[in-house]
Design a protein around this motif. Sequence first.
Motif, PDB file in Angstrom:
ATOM      1  N   LEU A  50       0.918  -2.353   8.631  1.00  0.00           N
ATOM      2  CA  LEU A  50       1.157  -2.790   7.263  1.00  0.00           C
ATOM      3  C   LEU A  50       2.491  -2.293   6.743  1.00  0.00           C
ATOM      4  O   LEU A  50       3.162  -2.976   5.967  1.00  0.00           O
ATOM      5  CB  LEU A  50       0.024  -2.298   6.357  1.00  0.00           C
ATOM      6  CG  LEU A  50      -1.329  -2.987   6.589  1.00  0.00           C
ATOM      7  CD1 LEU A  50      -2.395  -2.346   5.728  1.00  0.00           C
ATOM      8  CD2 LEU A  50      -1.238  -4.471   6.315  1.00  0.00           C
ATOM      9  N   ARG A  51       2.893  -1.081   7.143  1.00  0.00           N
ATOM     10  CA  ARG A  51       4.218  -0.596   6.769  1.00  0.00           C
ATOM     11  C   ARG A  51       5.303  -1.505   7.329  1.00  0.00           C
ATOM     12  O   ARG A  51       6.295  -1.795   6.655  1.00  0.00           O
ATOM     13  CB  ARG A  51       4.418   0.828   7.292  1.00  0.00           C
ATOM     14  CG  ARG A  51       3.692   1.880   6.497  1.00  0.00           C
ATOM     15  CD  ARG A  51       3.761   3.233   7.200  1.00  0.00           C
ATOM     16  NE  ARG A  51       3.205   4.276   6.340  1.00  0.00           N
ATOM     17  CZ  ARG A  51       3.922   5.045   5.551  1.00  0.00           C
ATOM     18  NH1 ARG A  51       5.217   4.915   5.509  1.00  0.00           N
ATOM     19  NH2 ARG A  51       3.348   5.957   4.789  1.00  0.00           N
ATOM     20  N   LEU A  52       5.123  -1.933   8.571  1.00  0.00           N
ATOM     21  CA  LEU A  52       6.100  -2.841   9.171  1.00  0.00           C
ATOM     22  C   LEU A  52       6.100  -4.191   8.467  1.00  0.00           C
ATOM     23  O   LEU A  52       7.159  -4.797   8.251  1.00  0.00           O
ATOM     24  CB  LEU A  52       5.795  -3.006  10.657  1.00  0.00           C
ATOM     25  CG  LEU A  52       6.791  -3.829  11.467  1.00  0.00           C
ATOM     26  CD1 LEU A  52       8.169  -3.194  11.431  1.00  0.00           C
ATOM     27  CD2 LEU A  52       6.314  -3.992  12.911  1.00  0.00           C
ATOM     28  N   LEU A  53       4.915  -4.680   8.086  1.00  0.00           N
ATOM     29  CA  LEU A  53       4.849  -5.957   7.367  1.00  0.00           C
ATOM     30  C   LEU A  53       5.550  -5.866   6.017  1.00  0.00           C
ATOM     31  O   LEU A  53       6.209  -6.824   5.583  1.00  0.00           O
ATOM     32  CB  LEU A  53       3.386  -6.371   7.176  1.00  0.00           C
ATOM     33  CG  LEU A  53       2.633  -6.795   8.438  1.00  0.00           C
ATOM     34  CD1 LEU A  53       1.184  -7.122   8.102  1.00  0.00           C
ATOM     35  CD2 LEU A  53       3.303  -7.993   9.098  1.00  0.00           C
ATOM     36  N   TRP A  54       5.420  -4.729   5.337  1.00  0.00           N
ATOM     37  CA  TRP A  54       6.107  -4.567   4.055  1.00  0.00           C
ATOM     38  C   TRP A  54       7.617  -4.668   4.217  1.00  0.00           C
ATOM     39  O   TRP A  54       8.324  -5.091   3.301  1.00  0.00           O
ATOM     40  CB  TRP A  54       5.741  -3.219   3.434  1.00  0.00           C
ATOM     41  CG  TRP A  54       4.565  -3.258   2.517  1.00  0.00           C
ATOM     42  CD1 TRP A  54       3.340  -2.719   2.731  1.00  0.00           C
ATOM     43  CD2 TRP A  54       4.491  -3.878   1.232  1.00  0.00           C
ATOM     44  NE1 TRP A  54       2.514  -2.967   1.664  1.00  0.00           N
ATOM     45  CE2 TRP A  54       3.202  -3.679   0.733  1.00  0.00           C
ATOM     46  CE3 TRP A  54       5.407  -4.589   0.458  1.00  0.00           C
ATOM     47  CZ2 TRP A  54       2.790  -4.155  -0.509  1.00  0.00           C
ATOM     48  CZ3 TRP A  54       5.002  -5.078  -0.788  1.00  0.00           C
ATOM     49  CH2 TRP A  54       3.720  -4.847  -1.249  1.00  0.00           C
ATOM     50  N   CYS A  55       8.129  -4.259   5.371  1.00  0.00           N
ATOM     51  CA  CYS A  55       9.578  -4.309   5.589  1.00  0.00           C
ATOM     52  C   CYS A  55      10.114  -5.735   5.631  1.00  0.00           C
ATOM     53  O   CYS A  55      11.315  -5.953   5.423  1.00  0.00           O
ATOM     54  CB  CYS A  55       9.939  -3.592   6.893  1.00  0.00           C
ATOM     55  SG  CYS A  55       9.609  -1.826   6.892  1.00  0.00           S
ATOM     56  N   PRO A 216      -6.495  -0.772  -5.246  1.00  0.00           N
ATOM     57  CA  PRO A 216      -6.407  -2.007  -4.484  1.00  0.00           C
ATOM     58  C   PRO A 216      -4.993  -2.383  -4.084  1.00  0.00           C
ATOM     59  O   PRO A 216      -4.814  -3.281  -3.279  1.00  0.00           O
ATOM     60  CB  PRO A 216      -6.985  -3.049  -5.451  1.00  0.00           C
ATOM     61  CG  PRO A 216      -6.648  -2.505  -6.801  1.00  0.00           C
ATOM     62  CD  PRO A 216      -6.748  -1.017  -6.678  1.00  0.00           C
ATOM     63  N   PHE A 217      -3.989  -1.707  -4.626  1.00  0.00           N
ATOM     64  CA  PHE A 217      -2.610  -2.097  -4.321  1.00  0.00           C
ATOM     65  C   PHE A 217      -1.740  -0.862  -4.138  1.00  0.00           C
ATOM     66  O   PHE A 217      -0.776  -0.655  -4.851  1.00  0.00           O
ATOM     67  CB  PHE A 217      -2.059  -2.986  -5.436  1.00  0.00           C
ATOM     68  CG  PHE A 217      -0.778  -3.666  -5.064  1.00  0.00           C
ATOM     69  CD1 PHE A 217      -0.717  -4.502  -3.985  1.00  0.00           C
ATOM     70  CD2 PHE A 217       0.368  -3.450  -5.811  1.00  0.00           C
ATOM     71  CE1 PHE A 217       0.459  -5.129  -3.647  1.00  0.00           C
ATOM     72  CE2 PHE A 217       1.555  -4.064  -5.483  1.00  0.00           C
ATOM     73  CZ  PHE A 217       1.597  -4.916  -4.394  1.00  0.00           C
ATOM     74  N   PRO A 218      -2.073   0.004  -3.173  1.00  0.00           N
ATOM     75  CA  PRO A 218      -1.231   1.169  -2.923  1.00  0.00           C
ATOM     76  C   PRO A 218       0.085   0.744  -2.300  1.00  0.00           C
ATOM     77  O   PRO A 218       0.154  -0.256  -1.598  1.00  0.00           O
ATOM     78  CB  PRO A 218      -2.062   2.016  -1.951  1.00  0.00           C
ATOM     79  CG  PRO A 218      -2.942   1.030  -1.272  1.00  0.00           C
ATOM     80  CD  PRO A 218      -3.235  -0.041  -2.285  1.00  0.00           C
ATOM     81  N   LEU A 219       1.113   1.530  -2.553  1.00  0.00           N
ATOM     82  CA  LEU A 219       2.452   1.195  -2.089  1.00  0.00           C
ATOM     83  C   LEU A 219       2.744   1.907  -0.776  1.00  0.00           C
ATOM     84  O   LEU A 219       2.214   2.974  -0.499  1.00  0.00           O
ATOM     85  CB  LEU A 219       3.477   1.578  -3.154  1.00  0.00           C
ATOM     86  CG  LEU A 219       3.309   0.818  -4.471  1.00  0.00           C
ATOM     87  CD1 LEU A 219       4.262   1.366  -5.516  1.00  0.00           C
ATOM     88  CD2 LEU A 219       3.541  -0.668  -4.265  1.00  0.00           C
ATOM     89  N   PRO A 220       3.630   1.310   0.072  1.00  0.00           N
ATOM     90  CA  PRO A 220       3.810   1.845   1.417  1.00  0.00           C
ATOM     91  C   PRO A 220       4.446   3.210   1.464  1.00  0.00           C
ATOM     92  O   PRO A 220       4.243   3.956   2.405  1.00  0.00           O
ATOM     93  CB  PRO A 220       4.716   0.794   2.086  1.00  0.00           C
ATOM     94  CG  PRO A 220       5.402   0.109   0.950  1.00  0.00           C
ATOM     95  CD  PRO A 220       4.423   0.101  -0.169  1.00  0.00           C
ATOM     96  N   VAL A 228      -4.564  -6.304   3.524  1.00  0.00           N
ATOM     97  CA  VAL A 228      -3.745  -7.411   4.023  1.00  0.00           C
ATOM     98  C   VAL A 228      -3.859  -8.615   3.089  1.00  0.00           C
ATOM     99  O   VAL A 228      -2.878  -9.332   2.860  1.00  0.00           O
ATOM    100  CB  VAL A 228      -4.177  -7.776   5.457  1.00  0.00           C
ATOM    101  CG1 VAL A 228      -3.366  -8.957   5.978  1.00  0.00           C
ATOM    102  CG2 VAL A 228      -4.014  -6.579   6.382  1.00  0.00           C
ATOM    103  N   ALA A 229      -5.051  -8.856   2.543  1.00  0.00           N
ATOM    104  CA  ALA A 229      -5.248 -10.023   1.688  1.00  0.00           C
ATOM    105  C   ALA A 229      -4.400  -9.948   0.427  1.00  0.00           C
ATOM    106  O   ALA A 229      -3.905 -10.972  -0.065  1.00  0.00           O
ATOM    107  CB  ALA A 229      -6.724 -10.168   1.322  1.00  0.00           C
ATOM    108  N   VAL A 230      -4.205  -8.732  -0.112  1.00  0.00           N
ATOM    109  CA  VAL A 230      -3.363  -8.590  -1.297  1.00  0.00           C
ATOM    110  C   VAL A 230      -1.920  -8.927  -0.965  1.00  0.00           C
ATOM    111  O   VAL A 230      -1.222  -9.613  -1.723  1.00  0.00           O
ATOM    112  CB  VAL A 230      -3.480  -7.163  -1.864  1.00  0.00           C
ATOM    113  CG1 VAL A 230      -2.511  -6.966  -3.019  1.00  0.00           C
ATOM    114  CG2 VAL A 230      -4.909  -6.901  -2.333  1.00  0.00           C
ATOM    115  N   LEU A 231      -1.454  -8.465   0.189  1.00  0.00           N
ATOM    116  CA  LEU A 231      -0.094  -8.779   0.622  1.00  0.00           C
ATOM    117  C   LEU A 231       0.078 -10.276   0.862  1.00  0.00           C
ATOM    118  O   LEU A 231       1.106 -10.857   0.505  1.00  0.00           O
ATOM    119  CB  LEU A 231       0.228  -7.990   1.896  1.00  0.00           C
ATOM    120  CG  LEU A 231       1.642  -8.126   2.450  1.00  0.00           C
ATOM    121  CD1 LEU A 231       2.670  -7.695   1.407  1.00  0.00           C
ATOM    122  CD2 LEU A 231       1.795  -7.307   3.720  1.00  0.00           C
TER     123      LEU A 231
END
Length: 386
Positions: A50-55, A216-220, A228-231
């Motif tokens: 998920l950290r990589l997806l945020w990038c 429900p929406f913690p930051l990386p 994943v659904a929120v992203l």
Amino acid sequence: MLALRLARGSHPLVLVRRLLVAAASAGVGFLLLAALGYASAHPASSGSVLRLLWCFVPLAATVQFAVAVARTDPSTRPRPGLSSVGLGPVRLSVLAAVSTAVSTTLGSMAALLFFLHLRGDLTGMPFDGGAAEFLGAGTPLPPAAALMLLALVPLASATASALALRSRPDPARDTFGSEELPAPAPAPTGLPWGVALTAAGLAVEAYASREAAGNPFPLPGRFDATPVAVLIGWTLTAIGLAMAGPGLTHLCGKALQAVRPGAVRLLAGRVLMDEARRIGRPLGVVCAVLAAAIAAAALYGGDERPYGPLTALGAVLVLGCTTATLLTTALEAKHARAHTAQALLRMGAPASTLRSATALRAGALLALFAPLTWVIAQLAALPLAK
């Protein structure tokens, strides 16, 4: 070599834009390496992917900015006589890709050096080891993975720039240059799909927030896991607003010409309708980014340390790149209609009329997109605020 010679002889403002692209590439490269370092230090953590997806959010914003800079580069602009010396549209698109690749590669190299320095791999641990935790210091990095991640921005930016310039319309075409009052540009067709995607993104986000435990929406940057659904919901919302932007801009131009318009309103409305496809998409992206920033501020405004260092860097990159893309696209639109403005001045139109039309266009866009941004932000933050 030709790309380097053109870069050396470019206008200072062009060089500044290229340096900004390099800086954005460095920031994204640092975030990617930080995600790799965290994954190396925590191989069993489920948040590494998920950290990589945020990038990829700042990566997409950087690629969009690089394409906008390439489109406004004078060295890649078609001019008479260039085809005869072998610089046709295809060669110019390759030249733009090479120039973009050079700028972004320099940024990626700077990111690698800074990342290794903060990890203590070059000259010892700086800042008393303050960056060791979120960079995975002390854990060896896979060289192949690091090089592959650093190559993402140069490859994506160069490819997107080449494709964008190959499909670029002839800048000499201008509907306002005809002797008769030109017909309004046809409305973009993406508005219904954009509205549908935006609604779908908000619905996915609301559904995901019902199943999320805790925040429900913690930051990386805070070392938490993001659903994943929120992203996915945020991504759908951003894509929807980007698709709806041209249609909304076209509607702004049409509204300016309603109810017996004068010369200023007619000129401002026709320009907006003609440039809806060019500036509407960056406007939609900026709307999505600002809505996300407002929603994040509403969710985390009361925390003592709401954002981690990586989150702050990513937010600065996304906000800066999307805003710079909008300004660069507006500059491209201004250059495209420069000969039209000169023709109007030669025909006796006062300069104040052109300035009033510009201010009216900006006011109309602000009147529509500012409330829309606030509404989207409130709808996005409402289900996440528990």
